[in-house]
Design an enzyme around this catalytic site. Structure first.
Site, short mmCIF file in Angstrom:
data_model
loop_
_atom_site.label_atom_id
_atom_site.label_comp_id
_atom_site.label_asym_id
_atom_site.label_seq_id
_atom_site.Cartn_x
_atom_site.Cartn_y
_atom_site.Cartn_z
N CYS A 93 0.83 -1.20 0.00
CA CYS A 93 0.00 0.00 0.00
C CYS A 93 0.87 1.26 0.00
O CYS A 93 1.73 1.40 0.88
CB CYS A 93 -0.92 0.02 1.21
SG CYS A 93 -1.88 1.53 1.36
N CYS A 132 -1.38 5.95 6.87
CA CYS A 132 -2.75 5.55 7.19
C CYS A 132 -2.79 4.71 8.45
O CYS A 132 -1.89 3.93 8.73
CB CYS A 132 -3.32 4.76 6.01
SG CYS A 132 -5.00 4.17 6.26
N CYS A 146 -4.48 -0.15 8.54
CA CYS A 146 -3.77 -1.42 8.72
C CYS A 146 -2.57 -1.18 9.63
O CYS A 146 -2.02 -0.08 9.65
CB CYS A 146 -3.26 -1.96 7.38
SG CYS A 146 -4.54 -2.36 6.18
N CYS A 152 -7.87 1.11 -1.72
CA CYS A 152 -7.47 0.52 -0.44
C CYS A 152 -7.39 -0.98 -0.66
O CYS A 152 -8.36 -1.61 -1.10
CB CYS A 152 -8.50 0.84 0.64
SG CYS A 152 -8.22 -0.08 2.18
N GLN A 206 -21.20 -8.71 8.85
CA GLN A 206 -19.77 -8.97 8.90
C GLN A 206 -19.08 -8.51 7.62
O GLN A 206 -19.57 -8.76 6.52
CB GLN A 206 -19.52 -10.47 9.11
CG GLN A 206 -19.95 -10.97 10.48
CD GLN A 206 -18.92 -10.67 11.57
OE1 GLN A 206 -17.97 -9.93 11.36
NE2 GLN A 206 -19.12 -11.24 12.74
N GLU A 213 -30.98 -9.00 20.96
CA GLU A 213 -30.05 -7.95 20.54
C GLU A 213 -30.59 -6.62 21.04
O GLU A 213 -31.81 -6.38 21.01
CB GLU A 213 -29.94 -7.95 19.00
CG GLU A 213 -29.26 -6.76 18.38
CD GLU A 213 -27.81 -6.64 18.79
OE1 GLU A 213 -27.44 -5.54 19.24
OE2 GLU A 213 -27.06 -7.63 18.68
N ASP A 256 -21.84 -13.72 21.21
CA ASP A 256 -20.95 -13.02 20.26
C ASP A 256 -20.94 -11.55 20.68
O ASP A 256 -21.51 -10.70 19.99
CB ASP A 256 -21.45 -13.21 18.83
CG ASP A 256 -20.51 -12.60 17.79
OD1 ASP A 256 -19.42 -12.12 18.19
OD2 ASP A 256 -20.87 -12.59 16.60
N CYS A 277 -14.39 -11.12 19.49
CA CYS A 277 -13.57 -10.23 18.67
C CYS A 277 -12.46 -9.59 19.51
O CYS A 277 -11.75 -8.71 19.02
CB CYS A 277 -14.43 -9.16 18.01
SG CYS A 277 -15.29 -8.09 19.17
#
Length: 457
Positions: A78, A84, A87, A165, A289, A339, A387, A414
């Site tokens: 990149c 940036c 990442c 990107c 997702q 939820e 989750d 996560c």
């Protein structure tokens, strides 16, 4: 204020060898036992660093001169990677990224969950760890008198104008560039966050990974979109086959991206995509997702861990738009999903109807409040799937799980740190963690997901 006792001083240049990586992807080197965190440095690399900040137990340094490179170091493809903040580990080979993420999960399972004997499997990575994201949203601004769109520079609100990107779907790049060009040609001024003036705040692109359907979302400060017809016609001409053009209005002086009002300017309100044979309707604001390839890997593992035979009652806490719930419903007797976001529950119900799934029930509310009510109504789950967001499970939900005593808990995470914390609580309450499977949902970044299975002893 007490003076920080450290073997180095701010501004000092020292020669170090990195020995480890933090969970943020920074190299870790020690000077007389004092850790320095160094952005861009990898384990086994040696070089000169300048100390930039000192804290009581650790400091930060900037890499000035690399003298010995790691065999896992690669050239980031990149062109704006160094500027940036999107990442963090493009300079690390993909095998190196897998090792880093495995060590991150293994480390917290050992240290926080205190479960050194629980198997943590090698990370399930991608064959092609680029161009995987099906959603891109970028701020829009003015620089040198022209419209720019791209991600923010690290630790700033300065926009890097970018044409592509490398972790976004190619179609997302094209949509963002065409929308920017069309808006510029039709006199739409970008938003100025300092003065709270201008119109166009963000552009978002959503792609149906399997269906190829495309959505462009223009997030504006004003409800009126100047030259709306010309903009709609321009986007349709510039993006062949676009399915949906949507405007979201956010009039507030805020960092929150979306506002309360969404209207469809052209085409459909939603686009569709499929994961593992289940079809999903995705609106501008749907949570869905961003890596559908690895989502299927993750959910198949969760389904495997649930071990369903068709006779089980399953509760899916933090069910979102029903992605895991509908996966599970194909193999379970009955699934209950909860939820906190009402719109997500509406989406979940519509997705169940879309797939002809009748054994999934969804309710809006806090999991730690709704699930105990279900329990009082006589709903006794065989399996609970969680989750949660990055902060992990609510304490009250964990207490509810321990009270309800399902045979199995499948934990999709996560954030390895909060996963490990919650596993320890469940272990202390009578469960045993059987195994943990990390999954790389976000190549080129430091983030890693994991799914764990626990059984009641």
């Amino acid at each position: 204020m007490a003076k920080i006792q450290a073997p180095v001083q701010r501004g000092q240049v020292v020669h170090v060898t990195a020995a480890d990586l933090t969970h943020e992807g920074k190299g870790v080197a020690k000077v007389d036992g004092y850790p320095l965190f160094i952005e861009g440095m990898l384990p086994d690399e040696a070089g000169e660093v300048e100390v930039t900040k000192l804290n009581k137990g650790y400091g930060f340094a900037q890499l000035k001169k690399l003298e010995q490179a790691s065999p896992e170091r690669v050239d980031p493809p990149c062109p704006v990677y160094d500027e940036c903040g999107g990442c963090q580990v493009q300079h690390l080979s993909y095998n190196g990224q897998m090792d880093m993420k495995y060590n991150q999960v293994r480390g917290v399972i050992d240290r926080i969950a205190k479960l050194p004997d629980v198997p943590v499997h090698p990370v399930l990575g991608m064959d092609e760890p680029w161009r995987y994201r099906n959603k891109a949203q970028v701020p829009v601004g003015l620089s040198g008198g022209r419209i720019v769109a791209g991600f923010y520079k690290k630790r700033s609100h300065d926009i890097i104008d970018m044409t592509e990107c490398l972790i976004q779907h190619e179609e997302s790049d094209a949509i963002i560039q065409r929308v920017k060009d069309v808006c510029a040609a039709n006199g739409v001024m970008p938003y100025d966050e300092q003065r709270h003036k201008g119109v166009l705040r963000h552009v978002m692109a959503r792609i149906g990974y399997q269906t190829g359907e495309k959505m462009a979302v223009l997030i504006t400060r004003t409800s009126e979109l100047p030259n709306a017809k010309e903009i709609i016609d321009g986007i349709r001409a510039a993006v062949p086959g676009i399915t949906s053009i949507v405007q979201n209005v956010n009039p507030d002086k805020t960092n929150v991206i979306f506002g309360p009002t969404t209207k469809t300017l052209y085409g459909e309100d939603v686009i569709y995509d499929t994961i593992g044979g289940v079809k999903f309707a995705i609106s501008a604001r749907s949570f869905y997702q961003v890596n559908p390839v690895q989502t299927e890997v993750l959910y198949n593992k969760a389904l495997q861990y649930a071990g369903l035979t068709g006779e089980e009652t399953v509760i899916d806490a933090y069910c979102g738009i029903g992605t895991i719930s509908l996966f599970l419903a194909q193999k379970a007797k009955q699934v209950y999903g909860v939820e906190i976001v009402p719109q997500a529950i509406e989406d979940a119900r519509q997705n169940a109807e879309l797939n002809g799934i009748t054994n999934a029930y969804f309710e809006a509310g806090k999991a730690e409040e709704v699930i105990p009510n279900w329990y009082k109504q006589g709903i006794k789950p065989d399996v609970i799937v969680v989750d949660p967001p990055r902060k992990g499970c609510d304490e009250a939900l964990l207490a509810t799980i321990l009270k309800m005593k399902p045979k199995k808990v499948v934990y999709v995470s996560c954030n390895p740190g909060t996963l490990a914390r919650d596993l320890r609580i469940l272990e202390d309450g009578g469960y045993r963690t059987r195994e943990v499977q990390p999954v790389d949902m976000f190549p080129q970044t430091v983030h890693v997901e994991a799914v764990a299975v626990l059984e009641l002893m």
